[in-house]
Design a protein around this motif. Structure first.
Motif, PDB file in Angstrom:
ATOM      1  N   UNK A   1       0.849  -1.200   0.000  1.00 38.85           N
ATOM      2  CA  UNK A   1       0.000   0.000   0.000  1.00 38.85           C
ATOM      3  C   UNK A   1       0.882   1.247   0.000  1.00 38.85           C
ATOM      4  N   UNK A   2       0.611   2.171  -0.912  1.00 36.89           N
ATOM      5  CA  UNK A   2       1.380   3.399  -1.023  1.00 36.89           C
ATOM      6  C   UNK A   2       1.041   4.331   0.123  1.00 36.89           C
ATOM      7  N   UNK A   3       2.027   5.042   0.636  1.00 36.19           N
ATOM      8  CA  UNK A   3       1.774   5.962   1.734  1.00 36.19           C
ATOM      9  C   UNK A   3       2.405   7.311   1.422  1.00 36.19           C
ATOM     10  N   UNK A 153      -5.728  19.405  11.627  1.00 33.98           N
ATOM     11  CA  UNK A 153      -6.914  18.800  12.231  1.00 33.98           C
ATOM     12  C   UNK A 153      -6.790  17.277  12.260  1.00 33.98           C
ATOM     13  N   UNK A 154      -6.211  16.710  11.213  1.00 32.02           N
ATOM     14  CA  UNK A 154      -6.068  15.254  11.138  1.00 32.02           C
ATOM     15  C   UNK A 154      -5.254  14.729  12.313  1.00 32.02           C
ATOM     16  N   UNK A 155      -4.286  15.500  12.759  1.00 32.05           N
ATOM     17  CA  UNK A 155      -3.351  15.015  13.787  1.00 32.05           C
ATOM     18  C   UNK A 155      -3.507  15.711  15.134  1.00 32.05           C
ATOM     19  N   UNK A 156      -4.523  16.591  15.267  1.00 35.34           N
ATOM     20  CA  UNK A 156      -4.600  17.425  16.464  1.00 35.34           C
ATOM     21  C   UNK A 156      -4.785  16.639  17.758  1.00 35.34           C
ATOM     22  N   UNK A 424       6.369   9.093  13.997  1.00 35.65           N
ATOM     23  CA  UNK A 424       5.995   7.855  13.329  1.00 35.65           C
ATOM     24  C   UNK A 424       4.483   7.644  13.372  1.00 35.65           C
ATOM     25  N   UNK A 425       3.877   7.907  14.532  1.00 35.02           N
ATOM     26  CA  UNK A 425       2.431   7.737  14.668  1.00 35.02           C
ATOM     27  C   UNK A 425       1.689   8.749  13.794  1.00 35.02           C
ATOM     28  N   UNK A 426       2.192   9.980  13.762  1.00 29.90           N
ATOM     29  CA  UNK A 426       1.591  11.014  12.918  1.00 29.90           C
ATOM     30  C   UNK A 426       1.684  10.632  11.450  1.00 29.90           C
ATOM     31  N   UNK A 431      -0.904   9.013   6.560  1.00 29.82           N
ATOM     32  CA  UNK A 431      -0.863   8.094   5.419  1.00 29.82           C
ATOM     33  C   UNK A 431      -2.186   7.373   5.241  1.00 29.82           C
ATOM     34  N   UNK A 432      -2.740   6.889   6.352  1.00 28.80           N
ATOM     35  CA  UNK A 432      -4.023   6.181   6.293  1.00 28.80           C
ATOM     36  C   UNK A 432      -5.136   7.115   5.829  1.00 28.80           C
TER      37      UNK A 432
END
Length: 473
Positions: A1-3, A153-156, A424-426, A431-432
Protein backbone atom coordinates in the motif's frame (compact mmCIF):
# COMPACT_ATOMS: atom_id res chain seq x y z
CA UNK A 1 0.00 0.00 0.00
CA UNK A 2 1.38 3.40 -1.02
CA UNK A 3 1.77 5.96 1.73
CA UNK A 4 2.29 9.69 1.74
CA UNK A 5 4.82 10.29 4.51
CA UNK A 6 5.69 13.31 6.60
CA UNK A 7 8.70 14.13 4.48
CA UNK A 8 6.56 14.28 1.37
CA UNK A 9 3.84 16.20 3.19
CA UNK A 10 6.48 18.66 4.33
CA UNK A 11 7.49 19.07 0.70
CA UNK A 12 3.89 19.42 -0.38
CA UNK A 13 3.07 22.09 2.16
CA UNK A 14 6.25 24.04 1.52
CA UNK A 15 5.58 23.77 -2.19
CA UNK A 16 2.00 24.85 -1.74
CA UNK A 17 3.00 27.90 0.26
CA UNK A 18 5.83 28.61 -2.18
CA UNK A 19 3.94 28.03 -5.44
CA UNK A 20 2.52 31.52 -5.42
CA UNK A 21 5.99 33.04 -5.11
CA UNK A 22 7.71 30.97 -7.78
CA UNK A 23 7.32 33.61 -10.43
CA UNK A 24 9.05 36.26 -8.36
CA UNK A 25 11.87 33.88 -7.39
CA UNK A 26 12.37 32.97 -11.02
CA UNK A 27 12.45 36.56 -12.12
CA UNK A 28 14.85 37.56 -9.39
CA UNK A 29 17.12 34.65 -10.25
CA UNK A 30 16.86 35.40 -13.98
CA UNK A 31 15.76 31.81 -14.49
CA UNK A 32 14.10 30.95 -17.80
CA UNK A 33 10.32 31.15 -17.75
CA UNK A 34 8.19 28.62 -19.48
CA UNK A 35 4.44 28.88 -19.32
CA UNK A 36 2.37 25.91 -20.36
CA UNK A 37 -1.43 25.72 -20.45
CA UNK A 38 -1.58 21.95 -20.36
CA UNK A 39 -3.59 20.34 -17.53
CA UNK A 40 -1.21 18.07 -15.63
CA UNK A 41 -3.81 16.62 -13.27
CA UNK A 42 -7.44 16.82 -12.23
CA UNK A 43 -8.37 16.35 -8.57
CA UNK A 44 -12.10 16.25 -8.00
CA UNK A 45 -13.34 19.57 -9.36
CA UNK A 46 -9.92 21.22 -9.42
CA UNK A 47 -7.03 21.22 -11.83
CA UNK A 48 -3.25 21.43 -11.58
CA UNK A 49 -1.58 23.14 -14.52
CA UNK A 50 1.69 22.03 -16.04
CA UNK A 51 2.87 25.63 -15.64
CA UNK A 52 2.49 25.30 -11.85
CA UNK A 53 4.87 22.35 -11.89
CA UNK A 54 7.32 23.92 -14.31
CA UNK A 55 7.52 27.12 -12.28
CA UNK A 56 8.06 25.21 -9.05
CA UNK A 57 10.77 23.16 -10.71
CA UNK A 58 12.46 26.25 -12.13
CA UNK A 59 12.35 27.80 -8.67
CA UNK A 60 14.04 24.67 -7.30
CA UNK A 61 16.79 25.09 -9.91
CA UNK A 62 17.09 28.82 -9.21
CA UNK A 63 17.78 28.02 -5.55
CA UNK A 64 20.73 25.83 -6.50
CA UNK A 65 19.05 22.44 -6.87
CA UNK A 66 20.64 19.94 -9.25
CA UNK A 67 18.60 19.05 -12.38
CA UNK A 68 16.46 16.05 -11.51
CA UNK A 69 13.20 15.09 -13.20
CA UNK A 70 12.12 13.20 -10.08
CA UNK A 71 11.62 16.60 -8.44
CA UNK A 72 8.70 17.23 -10.79
CA UNK A 73 7.14 14.00 -9.55
CA UNK A 74 7.52 15.22 -5.96
CA UNK A 75 6.04 18.60 -6.87
CA UNK A 76 2.97 17.04 -8.47
CA UNK A 77 2.64 14.62 -5.56
CA UNK A 78 2.59 17.56 -3.18
CA UNK A 79 0.06 19.52 -5.22
CA UNK A 80 -2.25 16.51 -5.43
CA UNK A 81 -2.09 16.21 -1.65
CA UNK A 82 -2.81 19.90 -1.22
CA UNK A 83 -5.91 19.71 -3.43
CA UNK A 84 -7.26 16.72 -1.50
CA UNK A 85 -6.66 18.46 1.81
CA UNK A 86 -8.31 21.67 0.61
CA UNK A 87 -11.35 19.83 -0.73
CA UNK A 88 -11.83 17.95 2.54
CA UNK A 89 -11.46 21.24 4.42
CA UNK A 90 -14.53 22.55 2.60
CA UNK A 91 -16.51 19.49 3.69
CA UNK A 92 -15.32 19.91 7.28
CA UNK A 93 -16.09 23.65 7.22
CA UNK A 94 -12.47 24.57 7.87
CA UNK A 95 -11.86 28.16 6.88
CA UNK A 96 -9.03 30.64 6.86
CA UNK A 97 -9.89 34.18 7.84
CA UNK A 98 -9.16 36.99 5.42
CA UNK A 99 -6.75 38.62 7.86
CA UNK A 100 -4.74 35.37 8.08
CA UNK A 101 -4.39 35.37 4.31
CA UNK A 102 -3.57 39.08 4.29
CA UNK A 103 -0.88 38.58 6.94
CA UNK A 104 0.73 35.75 4.97
CA UNK A 105 0.59 37.77 1.74
CA UNK A 106 2.11 40.80 3.50
CA UNK A 107 4.79 38.67 5.15
CA UNK A 108 5.77 37.22 1.80
CA UNK A 109 5.79 40.61 0.12
CA UNK A 110 8.04 42.03 2.85
CA UNK A 111 10.52 39.23 2.31
CA UNK A 112 10.40 39.63 -1.46
CA UNK A 113 10.74 43.42 -1.27
CA UNK A 114 13.77 43.20 1.00
CA UNK A 115 15.32 40.50 -1.17
CA UNK A 116 14.81 42.60 -4.30
CA UNK A 117 16.17 45.77 -2.71
CA UNK A 118 13.00 47.83 -2.74
CA UNK A 119 9.49 47.84 -4.15
CA UNK A 120 10.44 49.48 -7.45
CA UNK A 121 13.02 46.79 -8.16
CA UNK A 122 10.59 44.07 -7.17
CA UNK A 123 7.98 45.40 -9.59
CA UNK A 124 10.60 45.40 -12.34
CA UNK A 125 11.38 41.76 -11.57
CA UNK A 126 7.72 40.77 -11.51
CA UNK A 127 6.74 42.80 -14.55
CA UNK A 128 3.67 44.14 -12.73
CA UNK A 129 2.72 46.15 -9.69
CA UNK A 130 2.91 44.69 -6.21
CA UNK A 131 -0.84 45.24 -5.83
CA UNK A 132 -1.53 43.19 -8.96
CA UNK A 133 0.83 40.45 -7.85
CA UNK A 134 -0.73 40.26 -4.36
CA UNK A 135 -4.14 39.76 -5.99
CA UNK A 136 -2.70 36.96 -8.17
CA UNK A 137 -1.08 34.97 -5.38
CA UNK A 138 -3.84 35.43 -2.82
CA UNK A 139 -6.01 32.44 -3.95
CA UNK A 140 -3.03 30.06 -3.95
CA UNK A 141 -1.90 31.22 -0.54
CA UNK A 142 -5.41 30.85 0.84
CA UNK A 143 -5.69 27.28 -0.46
CA UNK A 144 -2.29 26.41 1.01
CA UNK A 145 -3.26 27.78 4.42
CA UNK A 146 -6.56 25.89 4.34
CA UNK A 147 -4.75 22.67 3.45
CA UNK A 148 -2.31 23.26 6.29
CA UNK A 149 -5.19 23.67 8.76
CA UNK A 150 -6.82 20.49 7.45
CA UNK A 151 -3.64 18.54 7.99
CA UNK A 152 -3.36 19.96 11.54
CA UNK A 153 -6.91 18.80 12.23
CA UNK A 154 -6.07 15.25 11.14
CA UNK A 155 -3.35 15.02 13.79
CA UNK A 156 -4.60 17.42 16.46
CA UNK A 157 -5.67 14.72 18.94
CA UNK A 158 -2.63 12.49 18.53
CA UNK A 159 -0.34 11.77 21.44
CA UNK A 160 1.98 8.99 22.50
CA UNK A 161 2.07 7.22 25.84
CA UNK A 162 5.25 5.97 27.52
CA UNK A 163 4.15 2.46 26.56
CA UNK A 164 3.94 3.45 22.91
CA UNK A 165 7.42 5.00 23.10
CA UNK A 166 8.77 1.77 24.56
CA UNK A 167 7.01 -0.23 21.84
CA UNK A 168 8.46 2.04 19.15
CA UNK A 169 11.95 1.65 20.65
CA UNK A 170 11.65 -2.14 20.86
CA UNK A 171 10.82 -2.35 17.16
CA UNK A 172 14.06 -0.63 16.14
CA UNK A 173 16.67 -3.28 15.21
CA UNK A 174 19.55 -3.01 17.66
CA UNK A 175 22.05 -2.51 14.86
CA UNK A 176 19.90 0.35 13.53
CA UNK A 177 19.59 2.36 16.72
CA UNK A 178 20.61 5.99 16.12
CA UNK A 179 23.88 7.26 17.59
CA UNK A 180 23.73 10.60 19.36
CA UNK A 181 26.79 12.81 19.43
CA UNK A 182 28.18 14.30 22.63
CA UNK A 183 25.65 16.76 24.04
CA UNK A 184 26.01 19.50 26.61
CA UNK A 185 23.98 22.02 28.58
CA UNK A 186 25.76 25.36 28.83
CA UNK A 187 24.79 28.55 30.61
CA UNK A 188 26.19 32.01 30.00
CA UNK A 189 26.25 35.44 31.60
CA UNK A 190 26.98 37.96 28.88
CA UNK A 191 28.52 41.37 29.47
CA UNK A 192 28.32 43.75 26.51
CA UNK A 193 30.73 46.68 26.44
CA UNK A 194 28.85 49.99 26.66
CA UNK A 195 30.08 53.46 25.83
CA UNK A 196 29.46 56.21 28.33
CA UNK A 197 27.77 59.47 27.38
CA UNK A 198 31.02 61.26 26.56
CA UNK A 199 32.26 58.39 24.38
CA UNK A 200 28.96 58.29 22.49
CA UNK A 201 28.94 62.01 21.86
CA UNK A 202 31.70 61.79 19.24
CA UNK A 203 29.56 59.49 17.11
CA UNK A 204 26.40 61.51 17.62
CA UNK A 205 28.25 64.60 16.42
CA UNK A 206 29.52 62.68 13.39
CA UNK A 207 25.92 61.80 12.48
CA UNK A 208 24.84 65.40 13.13
CA UNK A 209 27.56 66.61 10.79
CA UNK A 210 26.38 64.31 7.98
CA UNK A 211 22.79 65.43 8.51
CA UNK A 212 23.85 69.08 8.29
CA UNK A 213 25.59 68.38 4.97
CA UNK A 214 22.36 66.85 3.61
CA UNK A 215 20.35 69.83 4.85
CA UNK A 216 22.85 72.14 3.14
CA UNK A 217 22.24 70.51 -0.22
CA UNK A 218 24.65 67.59 -0.55
CA UNK A 219 23.21 64.40 -2.04
CA UNK A 220 21.80 62.02 0.58
CA UNK A 221 22.55 58.91 -1.48
CA UNK A 222 26.17 59.87 -2.11
CA UNK A 223 26.83 60.55 1.58
CA UNK A 224 25.16 57.26 2.51
CA UNK A 225 27.36 55.33 0.08
CA UNK A 226 30.48 57.02 1.47
CA UNK A 227 29.78 57.11 5.19
CA UNK A 228 26.82 54.94 6.27
CA UNK A 229 27.85 51.88 8.28
CA UNK A 230 24.78 49.84 7.37
CA UNK A 231 26.31 47.26 4.99
CA UNK A 232 22.90 46.24 3.68
CA UNK A 233 21.78 49.65 2.45
CA UNK A 234 24.92 51.79 2.06
CA UNK A 235 25.71 50.51 -1.48
CA UNK A 236 22.17 51.57 -2.49
CA UNK A 237 22.52 55.06 -1.09
CA UNK A 238 20.90 54.09 2.20
CA UNK A 239 17.70 52.99 0.44
CA UNK A 240 15.67 50.49 2.48
CA UNK A 241 12.76 50.19 0.04
CA UNK A 242 9.16 49.82 1.21
CA UNK A 243 8.46 48.14 4.54
CA UNK A 244 5.92 48.20 7.37
CA UNK A 245 6.36 49.07 11.04
CA UNK A 246 7.22 45.52 12.05
CA UNK A 247 10.31 45.59 9.85
CA UNK A 248 12.09 48.15 12.02
CA UNK A 249 13.07 48.66 15.64
CA UNK A 250 10.60 50.92 17.44
CA UNK A 251 12.75 54.09 17.45
CA UNK A 252 13.31 53.82 13.70
CA UNK A 253 9.67 53.02 12.94
CA UNK A 254 8.48 55.97 15.04
CA UNK A 255 10.30 58.49 12.82
CA UNK A 256 9.69 56.61 9.55
CA UNK A 257 5.92 56.74 10.01
CA UNK A 258 5.79 60.21 11.57
CA UNK A 259 7.41 62.25 8.82
CA UNK A 260 5.99 63.32 5.47
CA UNK A 261 7.58 62.52 2.11
CA UNK A 262 10.82 64.46 1.70
CA UNK A 263 11.26 65.26 5.38
CA UNK A 264 14.43 64.34 7.25
CA UNK A 265 14.41 63.14 10.83
CA UNK A 266 16.69 64.41 13.58
CA UNK A 267 19.55 62.16 14.65
CA UNK A 268 18.26 59.39 16.93
CA UNK A 269 19.77 56.38 18.66
CA UNK A 270 18.92 52.68 18.40
CA UNK A 271 20.79 49.53 19.42
CA UNK A 272 22.60 49.77 16.07
CA UNK A 273 23.96 53.28 16.60
CA UNK A 274 23.00 56.79 15.53
CA UNK A 275 20.73 57.29 12.51
CA UNK A 276 18.88 59.92 10.59
CA UNK A 277 16.42 59.05 7.84
CA UNK A 278 14.48 60.58 5.00
CA UNK A 279 11.00 59.48 3.98
CA UNK A 280 10.72 59.06 0.22
CA UNK A 281 7.14 57.83 -0.12
CA UNK A 282 4.28 56.48 2.00
CA UNK A 283 1.78 53.91 0.70
CA UNK A 284 -0.81 52.96 3.27
CA UNK A 285 0.92 51.01 6.02
CA UNK A 286 4.22 50.83 4.16
CA UNK A 287 6.86 53.51 3.93
CA UNK A 288 9.87 53.92 1.66
CA UNK A 289 12.87 55.43 3.46
CA UNK A 290 16.61 55.81 3.23
CA UNK A 291 18.97 56.36 6.13
CA UNK A 292 22.54 56.91 7.23
CA UNK A 293 23.89 54.94 10.19
CA UNK A 294 26.91 55.79 12.32
CA UNK A 295 27.93 52.86 14.51
CA UNK A 296 29.98 53.68 17.63
CA UNK A 297 33.20 51.72 17.95
CA UNK A 298 33.86 49.95 21.22
CA UNK A 299 36.76 51.58 23.05
CA UNK A 300 39.45 49.89 25.10
CA UNK A 301 38.17 51.81 28.09
CA UNK A 302 34.68 50.32 27.64
CA UNK A 303 36.20 46.84 27.34
CA UNK A 304 38.19 47.40 30.53
CA UNK A 305 35.07 48.52 32.39
CA UNK A 306 33.18 45.46 31.13
CA UNK A 307 35.93 43.07 32.20
CA UNK A 308 36.03 44.62 35.66
CA UNK A 309 32.27 44.12 36.03
CA UNK A 310 32.50 40.50 34.78
CA UNK A 311 35.36 39.79 37.21
CA UNK A 312 33.31 41.15 40.12
CA UNK A 313 30.32 38.94 39.25
CA UNK A 314 32.60 35.91 38.90
CA UNK A 315 34.03 36.60 42.37
CA UNK A 316 30.52 36.99 43.76
CA UNK A 317 29.48 33.61 42.32
CA UNK A 318 32.56 31.90 43.74
CA UNK A 319 32.36 33.41 47.21
CA UNK A 320 28.66 33.90 47.94
CA UNK A 321 26.74 30.62 48.14
CA UNK A 322 23.45 32.51 48.27
CA UNK A 323 23.88 33.71 44.68
CA UNK A 324 23.39 30.96 42.10
CA UNK A 325 24.19 31.11 38.38
CA UNK A 326 20.56 31.35 37.29
CA UNK A 327 19.84 34.36 39.51
CA UNK A 328 23.05 36.10 38.46
CA UNK A 329 22.20 35.58 34.78
CA UNK A 330 18.71 37.02 35.23
CA UNK A 331 20.07 40.07 37.02
CA UNK A 332 23.36 40.82 35.27
CA UNK A 333 23.37 39.26 31.78
CA UNK A 334 22.95 41.51 28.74
CA UNK A 335 21.75 38.68 26.49
CA UNK A 336 17.97 38.89 26.14
CA UNK A 337 17.69 35.37 24.72
CA UNK A 338 19.24 33.59 27.71
CA UNK A 339 18.98 35.82 30.78
CA UNK A 340 15.36 34.85 31.48
CA UNK A 341 16.13 31.18 30.88
CA UNK A 342 18.48 30.82 33.81
CA UNK A 343 21.28 31.82 31.47
CA UNK A 344 20.95 28.52 29.62
CA UNK A 345 21.59 28.50 25.89
CA UNK A 346 18.90 27.00 23.68
CA UNK A 347 19.41 24.41 20.98
CA UNK A 348 19.00 26.45 17.77
CA UNK A 349 17.59 23.36 16.03
CA UNK A 350 14.96 22.75 18.73
CA UNK A 351 13.92 26.24 19.82
CA UNK A 352 10.22 25.31 19.63
CA UNK A 353 10.65 22.92 22.55
CA UNK A 354 13.10 25.31 24.26
CA UNK A 355 15.59 22.49 24.56
CA UNK A 356 18.82 23.33 26.39
CA UNK A 357 20.52 20.11 25.26
CA UNK A 358 22.94 21.05 22.48
CA UNK A 359 25.12 18.74 20.35
CA UNK A 360 28.68 19.82 21.06
CA UNK A 361 29.44 20.16 17.35
CA UNK A 362 26.70 22.81 17.08
CA UNK A 363 28.27 25.09 19.67
CA UNK A 364 30.22 28.23 18.85
CA UNK A 365 33.80 26.88 18.46
CA UNK A 366 35.04 29.43 21.01
CA UNK A 367 32.55 28.17 23.60
CA UNK A 368 33.20 24.52 22.74
CA UNK A 369 36.93 25.06 23.27
CA UNK A 370 36.35 26.70 26.64
CA UNK A 371 33.98 24.09 28.10
CA UNK A 372 36.14 21.23 26.82
CA UNK A 373 38.48 21.87 29.77
CA UNK A 374 35.67 22.32 32.33
CA UNK A 375 34.05 19.86 34.71
CA UNK A 376 30.29 19.51 35.12
CA UNK A 377 29.07 22.16 37.57
CA UNK A 378 32.09 24.39 37.00
CA UNK A 379 31.94 28.12 36.20
CA UNK A 380 34.56 29.64 33.91
CA UNK A 381 36.45 32.84 34.52
CA UNK A 382 35.29 35.77 32.33
CA UNK A 383 36.61 35.47 28.80
CA UNK A 384 36.47 37.78 25.79
CA UNK A 385 34.50 36.39 22.83
CA UNK A 386 34.15 37.81 19.32
CA UNK A 387 31.13 36.91 17.19
CA UNK A 388 30.97 36.61 13.39
CA UNK A 389 30.08 40.32 13.12
CA UNK A 390 33.17 41.34 15.03
CA UNK A 391 31.27 42.32 18.18
CA UNK A 392 33.10 41.68 21.44
CA UNK A 393 31.54 40.50 24.70
CA UNK A 394 32.78 39.04 27.95
CA UNK A 395 31.11 35.82 29.08
CA UNK A 396 31.05 33.65 32.15
CA UNK A 397 30.16 30.07 31.18
CA UNK A 398 28.55 27.35 33.26
CA UNK A 399 28.74 23.67 32.28
CA UNK A 400 25.55 22.11 33.61
CA UNK A 401 25.73 18.64 32.03
CA UNK A 402 27.60 16.48 29.55
CA UNK A 403 26.29 13.38 27.78
CA UNK A 404 28.90 11.43 25.86
CA UNK A 405 28.23 10.01 22.39
CA UNK A 406 26.15 6.85 22.65
CA UNK A 407 23.59 4.58 21.06
CA UNK A 408 20.00 5.61 21.74
CA UNK A 409 18.50 4.17 24.92
CA UNK A 410 15.32 4.78 26.88
CA UNK A 411 17.08 5.98 30.02
CA UNK A 412 19.04 8.81 28.43
CA UNK A 413 17.03 9.62 25.34
CA UNK A 414 13.36 9.31 26.24
CA UNK A 415 12.48 12.87 24.99
CA UNK A 416 14.08 12.22 21.60
CA UNK A 417 12.53 8.79 21.28
CA UNK A 418 9.16 10.21 22.26
CA UNK A 419 9.45 12.79 19.45
CA UNK A 420 10.42 10.04 17.01
CA UNK A 421 7.53 7.82 18.13
CA UNK A 422 5.10 10.72 17.79
CA UNK A 423 6.40 11.51 14.30
CA UNK A 424 6.00 7.85 13.33
CA UNK A 425 2.43 7.74 14.67
CA UNK A 426 1.59 11.01 12.92
CA UNK A 427 3.05 9.73 9.67
CA UNK A 428 1.00 6.54 9.82
CA UNK A 429 -2.20 8.45 10.68
CA UNK A 430 -1.76 10.89 7.81
CA UNK A 431 -0.86 8.09 5.42
CA UNK A 432 -4.02 6.18 6.29
CA UNK A 433 -6.12 9.33 5.89
CA UNK A 434 -4.70 10.02 2.45
CA UNK A 435 -5.10 6.42 1.36
CA UNK A 436 -8.81 6.56 2.15
CA UNK A 437 -9.46 10.03 0.64
CA UNK A 438 -7.46 9.26 -2.48
CA UNK A 439 -9.69 6.28 -3.26
CA UNK A 440 -12.80 8.43 -2.79
CA UNK A 441 -11.59 11.26 -5.05
CA UNK A 442 -11.62 11.36 -8.83
CA UNK A 443 -8.02 11.87 -9.95
CA UNK A 444 -6.69 12.04 -13.49
CA UNK A 445 -2.96 12.43 -14.16
CA UNK A 446 -1.39 13.25 -17.53
CA UNK A 447 0.41 10.22 -19.05
CA UNK A 448 3.65 12.23 -19.03
CA UNK A 449 3.87 11.41 -15.31
CA UNK A 450 3.46 7.65 -15.74
CA UNK A 451 7.19 7.37 -15.04
CA UNK A 452 6.72 8.71 -11.50
CA UNK A 453 6.90 5.80 -9.09
CA UNK A 454 5.45 7.89 -6.25
CA UNK A 455 2.29 8.53 -8.30
CA UNK A 456 1.59 4.92 -9.26
CA UNK A 457 -1.99 4.06 -8.35
CA UNK A 458 -3.05 7.64 -7.62
CA UNK A 459 -5.13 8.02 -10.79
CA UNK A 460 -8.70 6.78 -10.71
CA UNK A 461 -9.04 3.55 -12.76
CA UNK A 462 -10.53 4.16 -16.26
CA UNK A 463 -13.68 2.22 -15.44
CA UNK A 464 -14.44 4.71 -12.67
CA UNK A 465 -13.70 7.81 -14.74
CA UNK A 466 -16.71 10.10 -15.18
CA UNK A 467 -17.82 11.01 -18.69
CA UNK A 468 -16.86 14.65 -18.16
CA UNK A 469 -15.15 16.35 -15.26
CA UNK A 470 -16.24 19.83 -14.26
CA UNK A 471 -12.86 21.36 -13.43
CA UNK A 472 -11.88 24.70 -12.03
CA UNK A 473 -8.48 26.06 -11.14
Amino acid sequence: MRKIGLAVLGICLSISLATAQNKDSLAMANAPRKTLDKIAAVVGSNIILQSDIELSYANYLAQGGAPNQDIKCQILHGLLAQKILAQQAIIDSIEVKDDEVDNEVDRRMRTMTQRAGGQDRLEQFLGRSVIQYKDEIRPDIKEALVADKMRAKITEKLNVTPEEVQEYYNKIPKDSLPTYNKEVEVGEIVFQPKLNKDEKEFYRQKAEGLRARVKNGEDFGTLARLYSQDPGSAPDGGDLGFADRNSYVKEFAAWAFKLKAGEISPVFETDYGFHFLQVIERRGEQVHVRHILVTPAITQASLDRTKAKADSIYTLLKTNSKIDFSSAAAYYSDDKDTKYNGGMMLNAEDVQNRSTIIPSDKLDPQIALTIDTMKVGEISQPKLFTDNRGQKTYKILYLKSVTDAHKANMAQDFPKLKDAAFADKTNRTVSAWFEKRRKETYIRIDPEFNICSNLQGWATPPAATPVQANVTK
